[in-house]
Design a protein around this motif. Sequence first.
Motif, mmCIF file in Angstrom:
data_model
loop_
_atom_site.group_PDB
_atom_site.id
_atom_site.type_symbol
_atom_site.label_atom_id
_atom_site.label_comp_id
_atom_site.label_asym_id
_atom_site.label_seq_id
_atom_site.Cartn_x
_atom_site.Cartn_y
_atom_site.Cartn_z
ATOM 1 N N PRO A 107 0.714 -1.128 0.054
ATOM 2 C CA PRO A 107 0.042 0.001 0.114
ATOM 3 C C PRO A 107 0.876 1.357 0.044
ATOM 4 N N ASP A 108 2.079 1.035 0.374
ATOM 5 C CA ASP A 108 2.851 2.377 0.426
ATOM 6 C C ASP A 108 4.592 1.748 0.585
ATOM 7 N N ARG A 109 5.360 2.615 0.637
ATOM 8 C CA ARG A 109 6.792 2.336 0.683
ATOM 9 C C ARG A 109 7.499 1.796 1.887
ATOM 10 N N ALA A 110 6.761 2.537 2.789
ATOM 11 C CA ALA A 110 7.217 1.817 4.269
ATOM 12 C C ALA A 110 6.864 0.418 4.514
ATOM 13 N N ALA A 111 5.706 -0.061 3.878
ATOM 14 C CA ALA A 111 5.395 -1.402 4.049
ATOM 15 C C ALA A 111 6.458 -2.452 3.360
ATOM 16 N N SER A 112 6.801 -1.847 2.117
ATOM 17 C CA SER A 112 7.875 -2.574 1.559
ATOM 18 C C SER A 112 9.232 -2.848 2.379
ATOM 19 N N ARG A 113 9.522 -2.195 3.067
ATOM 20 C CA ARG A 113 10.819 -2.319 3.909
ATOM 21 C C ARG A 113 11.071 -3.735 4.522
ATOM 22 N N ILE A 114 10.120 -4.394 4.800
ATOM 23 C CA ILE A 114 10.258 -5.899 5.215
ATOM 24 C C ILE A 114 10.996 -6.518 4.516
ATOM 25 N N SER A 115 10.840 -6.421 2.947
ATOM 26 C CA SER A 115 11.584 -6.969 2.143
ATOM 27 C C SER A 115 13.225 -6.222 1.733
ATOM 28 N N LEU A 116 13.448 -5.262 2.527
ATOM 29 C CA LEU A 116 14.584 -4.654 1.919
ATOM 30 C C LEU A 116 15.556 -4.421 3.041
ATOM 31 N N VAL A 117 15.166 -4.247 4.124
ATOM 32 C CA VAL A 117 15.911 -4.008 5.363
ATOM 33 C C VAL A 117 16.747 -5.174 6.184
ATOM 34 N N PRO A 118 16.045 -6.321 6.356
ATOM 35 C CA PRO A 118 16.698 -7.458 7.055
ATOM 36 C C PRO A 118 17.809 -8.036 5.903
ATOM 37 N N GLU A 119 18.780 -8.491 6.457
ATOM 38 C CA GLU A 119 19.912 -9.320 5.684
ATOM 39 C C GLU A 119 19.424 -10.435 4.906
ATOM 40 N N THR A 120 18.343 -11.243 5.405
ATOM 41 C CA THR A 120 17.700 -12.294 4.449
ATOM 42 C C THR A 120 16.492 -12.033 4.160
ATOM 43 N N SER A 121 16.074 -12.090 2.867
ATOM 44 C CA SER A 121 14.509 -11.717 2.625
ATOM 45 C C SER A 121 13.762 -13.046 2.225
ATOM 46 N N VAL A 122 12.817 -13.485 2.686
ATOM 47 C CA VAL A 122 12.267 -15.049 2.767
ATOM 48 C C VAL A 122 10.810 -14.301 1.943
ATOM 49 N N PHE A 123 10.396 -15.057 0.955
ATOM 50 C CA PHE A 123 9.035 -14.776 0.409
ATOM 51 C C PHE A 123 8.429 -16.391 0.496
ATOM 52 N N LEU A 124 7.184 -16.248 0.660
ATOM 53 C CA LEU A 124 6.303 -17.358 0.528
ATOM 54 C C LEU A 124 5.363 -17.135 -0.525
ATOM 55 N N ALA A 125 5.194 -18.210 -1.386
ATOM 56 C CA ALA A 125 4.387 -17.972 -2.689
ATOM 57 C C ALA A 125 3.985 -19.529 -2.997
ATOM 58 N N ALA A 126 2.702 -19.236 -3.741
ATOM 59 C CA ALA A 126 1.913 -20.402 -4.087
ATOM 60 C C ALA A 126 2.608 -20.933 -5.600
ATOM 61 N N ALA A 127 2.727 -22.400 -5.984
ATOM 62 C CA ALA A 127 3.034 -22.775 -7.266
ATOM 63 C C ALA A 127 2.450 -21.994 -8.065
ATOM 64 N N ALA A 128 0.934 -21.745 -7.800
ATOM 65 C CA ALA A 128 0.254 -21.209 -8.891
ATOM 66 C C ALA A 128 0.512 -19.856 -9.249
#
Length: 189
Positions: A107-128
């Motif tokens: 929704p905004d730039r601040a919310a995206s920091r979870i994927s940019l600040v920690p040294e390891t970025s983990v994303f969960l995704a469905a195969a679909a």
Amino acid sequence: MKRLAGKIAKALAGGPKRPHPGPPPDEAAPVDLLDRFTTALERVAGRVVRVADEAAARKLITAEFAENSVVFAEDHPAEADLVAADVGVDRADLLLADTGTVLRSYPDRAASRISLVPETSVFLAAAADVVPGYPEAFAAIADRHREGRAYSVLITGPSRTADIEKELVIPAHGPRELVVVVIESGGRA
């Protein structure tokens, strides 16, 4: 013009011969988008882990990062928690098979920091959630942008740059490790 073509032909005559690349790949052959995504992400030093379901994904994250400080996007961590965290876990909106790219809209730039600040970025995704490439991804997120989630992040592997002296530096402006946990059971992650 003939003289120029003659010089080029003469220059190429002494060089090594390249083998013929062979016939083009069979376009009719089925393509597994998840395999393409995995290959593309691994090429840029990212990692894909496939699990059966959401419970297995949580168990994997807990076990693999047991020694680390982990924050989850769904918990809406404060900035201080993001800075202190070793690992940030979020959900991908789409995975782009052609490039190994993770797409996430916020929704905004601040919310995206979870994927940019920690040294390891983990994303969960469905195969679909795997799409062939950028055209399909942008078409799929157009509605999200109209709904107000107009800040999208595209992540292809750990952060890197070769701006200075053409020397590759990892990490540059973000995580040094990107892990995508793909949930193979039906439905969204």
